[in-house]
Design an enzyme around this catalytic site. Structure first.
Site, PDB file in Angstrom:
ATOM      1  N   CYS A   1      16.650  35.727  47.941  1.00  0.00           N
ATOM      2  CA  CYS A   1      15.677  34.620  48.648  1.00  0.00           C
ATOM      3  C   CYS A   1      16.589  33.169  48.250  1.00  0.00           C
ATOM      4  CB  CYS A   1      14.461  34.505  47.760  1.00  0.00           C
ATOM      5  SG  CYS A   1      13.589  32.883  48.159  1.00  0.00           S
TER       6      CYS A   1
ATOM      7  N   CYS B   1      14.749  30.253  47.088  1.00  0.00           N
ATOM      8  CA  CYS B   1      14.565  30.038  45.671  1.00  0.00           C
ATOM      9  C   CYS B   1      15.879  29.929  45.147  1.00  0.00           C
ATOM     10  CB  CYS B   1      14.146  31.415  45.289  1.00  0.00           C
ATOM     11  SG  CYS B   1      12.761  32.427  46.257  1.00  0.00           S
ATOM     12  N   ASP B   2      16.968  30.262  45.481  1.00  0.00           N
ATOM     13  CA  ASP B   2      17.986  30.326  44.765  1.00  0.00           C
ATOM     14  C   ASP B   2      19.406  29.518  45.414  1.00  0.00           C
ATOM     15  OD1 ASP B   2      16.909  32.020  42.684  1.00  0.00           O
ATOM     16  OD2 ASP B   2      17.326  33.654  43.760  1.00  0.00           O
TER      17      ASP B   2
END
Ligand code: NDP
Length: 311
Positions: A136, A139-140
């Site tokens: 992701c 997200c990261d």
């Protein structure tokens, strides 16, 4: 034989399921959550979360889901550990068969079973999960600011992740197993125009290498020969698709050809079965964020509450 009769059963305990539980409990519907094979959902396999509103400082995914679970219990939701093996749904009766051989009946059901990222299946990939390997970028990606990363895949997700990362990272290498992308042409055009994205065609990732500080390179193997090469990267974003966890509802709930449950009216959580609602990543293949899943869980509880008023 029915073991238990309920008003609202929520299947799944990720951000969608637990948000539905919080709203349904606060509406005095006494929901029962069946938490399934991965309690807490996909967030329990992430590390730092810094895009969920409400936390000025980074929080840990597993901690956040534990808090959500405690919050749901505090307002009156009951949570049990079991796995739904099959269901029999119609307007008047919703039957849920469980792995424990119990059979539950419920007036309404909220399906929030989520999805799973597909992985390459390498041992080194799971060893470095959360330490350089992610599924992701939203997200990261931020943790790889000004660093070099690789994205694996050739579909819309891979191209969107590569474009997203190219705004954060110094260099992005897209690795695809064929010589043409599956992604939409407009996305491809944007990808080819981006100066800091390069593409390696006809290669698969055969090994992810690193040390205790995380990933430092990947080994690629050509699909046409046994030729291998090493590419130095600190982050590897696997974007080879997601699979919704909806097998138990096949033939009962309307799904698209990839198994995502179809919401009957855009902007609601109604499924094709009256009194059955669906929320989160088992319905949504576009946004797939914790906050959107939580929002849909809230919507499903409100839809169920309204539906029960006419029951
Ligand atoms: P896709 O299934 O479309 O693409 C997966 C990609 O990963 C393919 O290029 C495939 O290669 C590759 N792949 C699969 N398995 C492996 C493997 N083991 N090793 C190496 N490569 C592999 O998945 P997406 O997540 O990209 O998209 C899923 C759905 O969601 C699609 O319908 C997509 O259109 C949609 N979507 C829409 C978006 C939007 O509208 N903005 C954004 C994101 C997704 P190959 O091509 O050779 O099969």
């Amino acid at each position: 034989m029915i073991n238990q009769k309920e008003k609202v059963i929520i299947i799944g305990s990720g951000a969608a399921g637990l948000s539905a539980a919080i709203y349904a409990a606060r509406a005095n519907l006494e929901p029962l959550v069946i938490e399934g094979i991965q309690p807490g959902g996909q967030l329990t396999i992430t590390t730092d979360v810094e895009n969920y509103p409400g936390y000025a400082d980074v929080v840990q995914g597993p901690w956040m889901m534990e808090q959500m679970r405690l919050q749901a219990k505090k307002v009156g939701a009951r949570i049990i550990s079991d796995i739904v093996t099959s269901v029999e749904f119609n307007k008047n009766k919703k039957i849920i068969n469980l792995d424990s051989n119990k059979v539950f009946e419920s007036q309404t059901v909220i399906v929030a079973t989520g999805a799973q990222a597909k992985w390459l299946g390498l041992k080194s990939e799971s060893d470095f999960n959360g330490k350089g390997v992610s599924a992701c970028a939203t997200c990261d990606g931020f943790f790889y600011k000004n660093k070099e990363v690789a994205v694996i895949g050739g579909g819309n997700t891979a191209v969107e992740e590569a474009l997203y990362l190219s705004n954060i990272c110094s260099k992005v290498t897209l690795i695809h197993r064929r010589n043409e992308l599956r992604a939409e042409k407009i996305l491809q055009k944007r990808l080819f125009e981006r100066n800091n994205i390069s593409i390696i065609w006809n290669n698969i990732v055969s090994e992810i290498k690193g040390n205790e500080s995380g990933v430092n390179s990947i080994q690629l193997t050509s699909v046409d020969s046994d030729r291998t090469e090493i590419v130095n990267v600190e982050g590897v974003f696997v974007a080879i698709g997601h699979s919704p966890s909806t097998q138990a509802f096949e033939g009962v709930l309307d799904m698209d050809n990839e198994g995502y449950i179809i919401a009957q009216n855009p902007g609601t959580t109604f499924t094709n079965v009256d009194g059955v609602f669906a929320a989160g990543d088992c319905v949504d293949k576009i946004y797939r964020q914790a906050v959107t899943a939580a929002g849909m869980g809230c919507m499903a509880a409100l839809d169920a509450e309204k539906w029960l008023q006419n029951y």
